[in-house]
Design a protein around this motif. Structure first.
Motif, PDB file in Angstrom:
ATOM      1  N   ARG B  19       3.391   4.565   3.222  1.00 46.02           N
ATOM      2  CA  ARG B  19       3.990   3.558   2.355  1.00 46.02           C
ATOM      3  C   ARG B  19       3.155   3.401   1.090  1.00 46.02           C
ATOM      4  N   PHE B  20       3.836   3.158  -0.058  1.00 47.95           N
ATOM      5  CA  PHE B  20       3.134   2.853  -1.292  1.00 47.95           C
ATOM      6  C   PHE B  20       3.899   1.750  -2.014  1.00 47.95           C
ATOM      7  N   ASP B  21       3.193   0.670  -2.345  1.00 43.06           N
ATOM      8  CA  ASP B  21       3.821  -0.456  -3.042  1.00 43.06           C
ATOM      9  C   ASP B  21       3.322  -0.511  -4.472  1.00 43.06           C
ATOM     10  N   HIS B  22       4.240  -0.763  -5.398  1.00 43.98           N
ATOM     11  CA  HIS B  22       3.829  -0.864  -6.797  1.00 43.98           C
ATOM     12  C   HIS B  22       4.853  -1.690  -7.572  1.00 43.98           C
ATOM     13  N   GLY B  23       4.366  -2.635  -8.326  1.00 42.31           N
ATOM     14  CA  GLY B  23       5.232  -3.411  -9.222  1.00 42.31           C
ATOM     15  C   GLY B  23       6.372  -4.103  -8.492  1.00 42.31           C
ATOM     16  N   GLY B  24       6.086  -4.637  -7.316  1.00 39.76           N
ATOM     17  CA  GLY B  24       7.112  -5.355  -6.568  1.00 39.76           C
ATOM     18  C   GLY B  24       8.125  -4.443  -5.902  1.00 39.76           C
ATOM     19  N   ARG B  25       7.851  -3.140  -5.954  1.00 39.21           N
ATOM     20  CA  ARG B  25       8.767  -2.191  -5.281  1.00 39.21           C
ATOM     21  C   ARG B  25       7.994  -1.458  -4.201  1.00 39.21           C
ATOM     22  N   THR B  26       8.738  -0.855  -3.288  1.00 40.95           N
ATOM     23  CA  THR B  26       8.078  -0.133  -2.201  1.00 40.95           C
ATOM     24  C   THR B  26       8.648   1.272  -2.084  1.00 40.95           C
TER      25      THR B  26
END
Lengths: 410, 104
Positions: B19-26
């Motif tokens: 999993r990678f989360d960035h800028g409120g997205r996944t």
């Protein structure tokens, strides 16, 4: 010259809808009629007790064959259409609206109906069952915050609705005649994890308890639980199983036995009539009797296979049985043939996560079941692959949650 | 569009997903059996379950809940219960690090 008679599918649920789409996907160019009793085009039923009930999901999000898509595929979909009888010698259906439809070949995908509460007042608006979108709409209207919901039956429908009703702020009591929840088709250690989760959420669970009588009053429903015990409720959900809708087949003289009997190709005792999904009883691959599978995967895959066989493919149904239930953050999945196993190996992962591997005398994996957070799905899928490949993993390694299952597959 | 650092390439095993989360997205980041890297939206298009909990077999990611299957290289849905494709994102390796290209 008259046009050739169409292929006709009775029932527009998962099996019927999938069959109609598959006929076109397989390149069939002739007429297809899809007759559904419900007003809605084919949708997946699992969300009815979960996301649809809580309002998180719309019907559109799980409608898998929209009216537009069916029209575009040239499938003549007729909602609100009830079939009264099959006239086999004439190869015709008689409809409730007085019409008649000729068929070249027929697929019965009539599904199941919720088993009604014996002796219940059919017109009591505070007693519910859950099978269709319309049922779910009615139940949802009763699940207001603070409402007291009694659920008869600690099976899948009962427990999924219990979890949804808790999320909606209802006070929930589950009444189960057996000494444990889910005792019909879930191994005890897995059922115990789900029972503990329901209790932690605040669901009251009354085991070994039957419902003797229901009295409707102005204030609500008064349930007689025997032994002088009463339970007051605003609504009662009856979740005591489902019965195959085989009436048409019985009346037409097809072979039935708690469902429409089919062979491995899903053909009934009439070579021009097939059956698929919850309504049919399939020969047990072990050669003993029939199995009656009630699950999304079975309906979907049988619908697809029946379509191919309507076109003459002559394929046998060999899918591994598999079903799931989602309650709170937990997912339960069971695959294969656990009942045939000689021994069971437990992979205890956490207090709320466990997988059981059911092995035969030779150590081959015949079935597997597990419950836990969504992440457990990866291991459960690997367990399914072990069953499909008749793998014989080292039982000690399988039981050790620090050993990756993927390495054991190879 | 800009390239975003995901992490060290060797943090992900071959034929696996994370999993990678960035800028409120996944997102879900994949390493194929032949050590190529790919990225897709993180949630299954069927019931919003995270695909990083799913099983990677060859070039297929399977959703952990209901066995929805996608080709993670193209995002193509591989049959019921999923019929909506996954969005995919460009991935590159730079000095042993995984980068994905996202809209700003």
């Amino acid at each position: 010259m008259a046009a050739a008679a169409p292929l006709v599918i009775v029932g527009a649920g998962q099996a019927g809808g999938r069959a109609a789409l598959t006929l076109r996907a397989e390149g069939y160019r002739g007429a297809i009629l899809l007759l559904g009793e419900e007003p809605d085009p084919p949708y997946e039923r699992p969300p009815l007790s979960k996301g649809f009930l809580t309002g998180e999901r719309s019907l559109a999000s799980f409608t898998f064959a929209t009216t537009e898509a069916l029209a575009e595929a040239g499938i003549d979909f007729r909602p609100g259409c009830r079939v009264l009888a099959i006239d086999r010698p004439a190869k015709q259906l008689r409809l409730a609206d007085g019409g008649a439809i000729a068929y070249a070949k027929l697929l019965l995908a009539t599904g199941r109906a919720a088993r009604p509460l014996p002796g219940a007042q059919a017109d009591e608006p505070r007693i519910f069952c859950l099978r269709t979108r319309a049922d779910a709409d009615q139940l949802r209207a009763a699940l207001r915050p603070g409402a007291r919901l009694a659920i008869l039956g600690g099976g899948f429908i009962g427990l999924e609705v219990a979890a949804s009703a808790m999320a909606l702020g209802c006070a929930v009591t589950v009444i189960e005649l057996a000494p444990a929840l889910l005792s019909r088709c879930v191994p005890a250690p897995l059922a115990a994890i789900l029972a503990a989760r329901h209790q932690a959420a605040g669901v009251r669970i009354l085991l070994g308890t039957g419902l003797q009588a229901v009295m409707a009053t102005e204030q609500g429903l008064s349930l007689d639980l025997g032994g002088g015990r009463r339970l007051e409720a605003d609504a009662l959900l009856v979740g005591i199983g489902a019965v195959p809708r085989a009436e048409l087949a019985v009346a037409a003289g097809l072979a039935t036995d708690q469902g429409i009997l089919v062979d491995a190709r899903l053909q009934t005792s009439d070579p021009d009539i097939f059956a698929a999904g919850d309504v049919c009883a399939l020969p047990d691959p072990s050669g003993n009797g029939h199995v009656r599978l009630e699950a999304w995967q079975n309906a979907d895959r049988q619908g697809a296979l029946a379509a191919r066989n309507l076109l003459g493919a002559g394929l046998s149904y060999v899918e591994l049985p598999w079903f799931w239930s989602d309650q709170y953050e937990l997912t339960l999945q069971i695959a294969g043939w656990p009942a045939r196993a000689a021994r069971t190996v437990t992979r205890a992962i956490a207090a709320d996560a466990c997988i059981l591997f059911h092995l035969d005398e030779q150590g081959r994996v015949l079935g597997a079941g597990g419950v836990g957070p969504a992440g457990l799905g990866r291991d459960l899928r690997l367990a399914q692959l072990m069953i499909e490949r008749a793998a014989r993993p080292d039982p000690a390694a399988v039981a050790d949650p620090t050993r990756g299952l993927k390495t054991l597959l190879r | 569009m800009s390239w975003i650092l995901v992490g060290a390439a060797d943090a992900l095993e071959a034929e696996d997903v994370m999993r990678f989360d960035h800028g409120g997205r996944t997102f879900a980041i994949y390493r194929s059996p032949s050590d190529a890297y790919f990225a897709t939206d993180g949630l299954c298009t069927h019931e919003q379950v995270h695909l990083a909990d799913g099983l990677v077999m060859d070039h297929i990611i399977e959703c952990p809940k209901h066995n929805g299957r996608f080709d993670y290289r193209t995002g193509e849905a591989k049959g019921a219960p999923v019929c909506v494709n996954l969005k995919t994102y460009p991935v590159k390796l730079e000095a042993g690090r995984i980068m994905i290209e996202l809209d700003d």
